[in-house]
Design an enzyme around this catalytic site. Structure first.
Site, PDB file in Angstrom:
ATOM      1  N   LYS A   1       8.751  -2.378   2.049  1.00  0.00           N
ATOM      2  CA  LYS A   1       7.894  -3.557   2.246  1.00  0.00           C
ATOM      3  C   LYS A   1       8.707  -4.721   2.823  1.00  0.00           C
ATOM      4  O   LYS A   1       8.280  -5.396   3.759  1.00  0.00           O
ATOM      5  CB  LYS A   1       7.235  -3.955   0.910  1.00  0.00           C
ATOM      6  CG  LYS A   1       6.137  -2.983   0.476  1.00  0.00           C
ATOM      7  CD  LYS A   1       5.655  -3.212  -0.953  1.00  0.00           C
ATOM      8  CE  LYS A   1       4.706  -2.094  -1.360  1.00  0.00           C
ATOM      9  NZ  LYS A   1       4.262  -2.132  -2.758  1.00  0.00           N
TER      10      LYS A   1
ATOM     11  N   GLN B   1       5.332  -5.265  -8.146  1.00  0.00           N
ATOM     12  CA  GLN B   1       5.247  -3.814  -7.997  1.00  0.00           C
ATOM     13  C   GLN B   1       4.853  -3.156  -9.325  1.00  0.00           C
ATOM     14  O   GLN B   1       5.413  -3.457 -10.379  1.00  0.00           O
ATOM     15  CB  GLN B   1       6.605  -3.276  -7.509  1.00  0.00           C
ATOM     16  CG  GLN B   1       6.636  -1.797  -7.203  1.00  0.00           C
ATOM     17  CD  GLN B   1       5.775  -1.383  -6.006  1.00  0.00           C
ATOM     18  OE1 GLN B   1       5.512  -2.178  -5.108  1.00  0.00           O
ATOM     19  NE2 GLN B   1       5.343  -0.138  -5.994  1.00  0.00           N
TER      20      GLN B   1
ATOM     21  N   ASP C   1      -2.288  -8.059  -2.939  1.00  0.00           N
ATOM     22  CA  ASP C   1      -2.541  -6.687  -3.394  1.00  0.00           C
ATOM     23  C   ASP C   1      -4.037  -6.461  -3.656  1.00  0.00           C
ATOM     24  O   ASP C   1      -4.476  -5.321  -3.772  1.00  0.00           O
ATOM     25  CB  ASP C   1      -1.810  -6.448  -4.726  1.00  0.00           C
ATOM     26  CG  ASP C   1      -0.557  -5.614  -4.583  1.00  0.00           C
ATOM     27  OD1 ASP C   1      -0.522  -4.757  -3.682  1.00  0.00           O
ATOM     28  OD2 ASP C   1       0.365  -5.811  -5.394  1.00  0.00           O
TER      29      ASP C   1
HETATM   30  N1  GUN Z   1       2.393   0.676  -6.974  1.00  0.00           N
HETATM   31  C1  GUN Z   1       1.893   1.681  -6.216  1.00  0.00           C
HETATM   32  N2  GUN Z   1       1.141   1.179  -5.212  1.00  0.00           N
HETATM   33  C2  GUN Z   1       1.179  -0.166  -5.335  1.00  0.00           C
HETATM   34  C3  GUN Z   1       0.595  -1.236  -4.575  1.00  0.00           C
HETATM   35  O1  GUN Z   1      -0.134  -1.042  -3.595  1.00  0.00           O
HETATM   36  N3  GUN Z   1       0.886  -2.481  -5.024  1.00  0.00           N
HETATM   37  C4  GUN Z   1       1.657  -2.712  -6.118  1.00  0.00           C
HETATM   38  N4  GUN Z   1       1.864  -3.980  -6.496  1.00  0.00           N
HETATM   39  N5  GUN Z   1       2.196  -1.750  -6.850  1.00  0.00           N
HETATM   40  C5  GUN Z   1       1.966  -0.488  -6.444  1.00  0.00           C
END
Ligand code: GUN
Length: 295
Positions: free
Chosen positions: A53, A97, A120
């Site tokens: 990311k 995350q 998100d």
């Molecule tokens: N863990 C797995 N996929 C995601 C996501 O799209 N966002 C976040 N914050 N955590 C994740």
């Protein structure tokens, strides 16, 4: 019949090029979109997602802050960090995350994120708006899946869609988005899960089958209708001594067998994964535009 492969990397690259252009235009106006990515603990898969990311932000000119905290970080400390990021004008998007270490209250953390910075799309306000068909940040993986379908000219309207998996991150929001009365919805959706009886009875009816269960190779060729569109959201690490890093990534779909039956199929890696990050960049740019009063 051998399925056509949906190249998520290629679709993502085209969208990222458009976003890069937009970021450059915003910079001319003195606006730099900013994303804060917070990782608590040492989960290896989470670490590699977060690194990807960060890198993607840098590549298109988004400012990013990489905040890594020890696994034993107390709830109050994480809440204070979210509060600080909510107030930071350089930051338009906050991503914590998931999953968080067990001692932390995920619901409380997500609720604390300013909905205007919730790139998100996990805050209850954004989840509620999405469900009501109102404008909101859409969660990145479901949004990425829909974009992949659209860019592959798959007709969603009227399709029988079967989703395997009911997570808050993928299955539930994706089902919701696909039943909306709008250009990216109007599908008939069945959500299957661990308590579903006779899973194959459902999956065999799917024009579009979406696997998001987190179980390697669980969708086998005998569960797929001939010519179906198969989208594999699973990213599973499977031990593999022949690989230098000791594992390989595999999806929820038995790709080699299913590709001989499906009409269109996404690979893992290189399918949905690159789209998830792209939609995160998209939401961050949109958030910066809103903060600047441009939207
Ligand atoms: N863990 C797995 N996929 C995601 C996501 O799209 N966002 C976040 N914050 N955590 C994740």
């Amino acid at each position: 019949m051998t399925a056509q492969i949906i190249d998520g990397k290629q679709v993502a690259a085209a969208l990222r090029a458009e976003l890069q252009e937009k970021v450059a235009q915003l910079k001319d106006k003195g606006i730099v979109p900013g994303l804060a990515v917070v990782l608590v603990g040492e989960d290896p898969a989470s670490k590699s997602y977060v690194t990807a990311k960060e890198k993607a932000c840098g590549n298109i000119g988004i400012y990013s802050e990489d905040i890594r905290l020890p696994a034993e970080t107390p709830q109050a400390e994480l809440m204070a960090l979210v509060d600080k990021l909510n107030k930071d004008d350089k930051i338009n998007g906050i991503l914590v995350q998931l999953p968080l270490p067990k001692h932390l209250d995920e619901g409380e953390v997500l609720l604390a994120i300013d909905p205007a910075k919730d790139v998100d799309g996990f805050h209850p306000v954004n989840v509620g708006k999405m469900m009501l068909g109102q404008k909101a940040f859409l969660p990145c993986t479901p949004h990425g899946v829909i974009q992949l379908l659209l860019k592959s000219n798959v007709k969603i309207e009227g399709a029988e869609v079967v989703i395997v998996g009911r997570s808050n991150i993928v299955g539930k929001p994706l089902a919701n988005m696909l039943i909306q009365k709008n250009a990216t919805g109007n599908a008939t959706v069945t959500v299957c899960h661990t308590r579903t009886k006779n899973l194959a009875d459902h999956t065999l009816k799917a024009d579009i089958l979406i696997a998001a269960a987190g179980a390697p190779n669980m969708i086998t060729a005998d569960m797929v209708k001939a010519g179906a569109v198969v989208i594999d959201v699973g990213v599973n690490r499977v031990d593999d001594a022949t690989k230098k890093r000791g594992y390989r990534l595999t999806g929820d779909v038995d790709f080699e067998a299913v590709k001989e039956k499906a009409g269109l199929i996404t690979p893992v890696p290189g399918g949905v994964g690159p789209m998830t990050i792209t939609m995160l960049l998209y939401n961050t740019v949109e958030s910066a535009e809103k903060a600047a009063g441009l939207k």
